[in-house]
Design a protein around this motif. Sequence first.
Motif, PDB file in Angstrom:
ATOM      1  N   VAL A 115       0.570  12.942 -20.462  1.00 25.83           N
ATOM      2  CA  VAL A 115      -0.098  13.171 -21.755  1.00 25.83           C
ATOM      3  C   VAL A 115      -1.470  12.504 -21.771  1.00 25.83           C
ATOM      4  N   ALA A 116      -1.565  11.295 -21.236  1.00 29.36           N
ATOM      5  CA  ALA A 116      -2.859  10.600 -21.194  1.00 29.36           C
ATOM      6  C   ALA A 116      -3.850  11.348 -20.313  1.00 29.36           C
ATOM      7  N   ALA A 117      -3.392  11.926 -19.212  1.00 30.45           N
ATOM      8  CA  ALA A 117      -4.283  12.697 -18.344  1.00 30.45           C
ATOM      9  C   ALA A 117      -4.794  13.946 -19.055  1.00 30.45           C
ATOM     10  N   LEU A 118      -3.928  14.618 -19.790  1.00 29.03           N
ATOM     11  CA  LEU A 118      -4.356  15.810 -20.531  1.00 29.03           C
ATOM     12  C   LEU A 118      -5.361  15.454 -21.620  1.00 29.03           C
ATOM     13  N   VAL A 119      -5.089  14.395 -22.354  1.00 33.81           N
ATOM     14  CA  VAL A 119      -6.016  13.977 -23.412  1.00 33.81           C
ATOM     15  C   VAL A 119      -7.339  13.534 -22.801  1.00 33.81           C
TER      16      VAL A 119
ATOM     17  N   VAL B 274     -11.090  14.984 -23.528  1.00 37.47           N
ATOM     18  CA  VAL B 274     -12.195  14.147 -24.013  1.00 37.47           C
ATOM     19  C   VAL B 274     -13.393  14.266 -23.076  1.00 37.47           C
ATOM     20  N   ILE B 275     -13.153  14.253 -21.790  1.00 37.13           N
ATOM     21  CA  ILE B 275     -14.254  14.357 -20.833  1.00 37.13           C
ATOM     22  C   ILE B 275     -14.837  15.774 -20.815  1.00 37.13           C
ATOM     23  N   GLY B 276     -14.002  16.791 -20.992  1.00 35.77           N
ATOM     24  CA  GLY B 276     -14.467  18.167 -20.896  1.00 35.77           C
ATOM     25  C   GLY B 276     -15.068  18.738 -22.157  1.00 35.77           C
ATOM     26  N   MET B 277     -14.871  18.115 -23.300  1.00 30.38           N
ATOM     27  CA  MET B 277     -15.394  18.667 -24.554  1.00 30.38           C
ATOM     28  C   MET B 277     -16.918  18.775 -24.574  1.00 30.38           C
TER      29      MET B 277
END
Length: 78
Positions: free
Chosen positions: A47-51, A55-58
Amino acid sequence: MFRRREPVPFAFLAEADRFRSNVTPPPPERSSVSQIAGRWLLGLTIVAALVGSLVIGMPALSQHSSSPGPQSQASQGR
């Protein structure tokens, strides 16, 4: 020429669907505390990797339409 073969009886397949065993399987083993903690840690990491990837890709997904970039002479309608 061709020998006539007798049909193979498939009655045993129909009986296999109705067969019920009177032997019960052993109960599943209970998970230890370390196994449960490992599963939680793995789920939390995913879950932390997906979030983090969101955050980085937005910024790369957002459109910057406030200031247009440099235009070539072909786009100016010459």
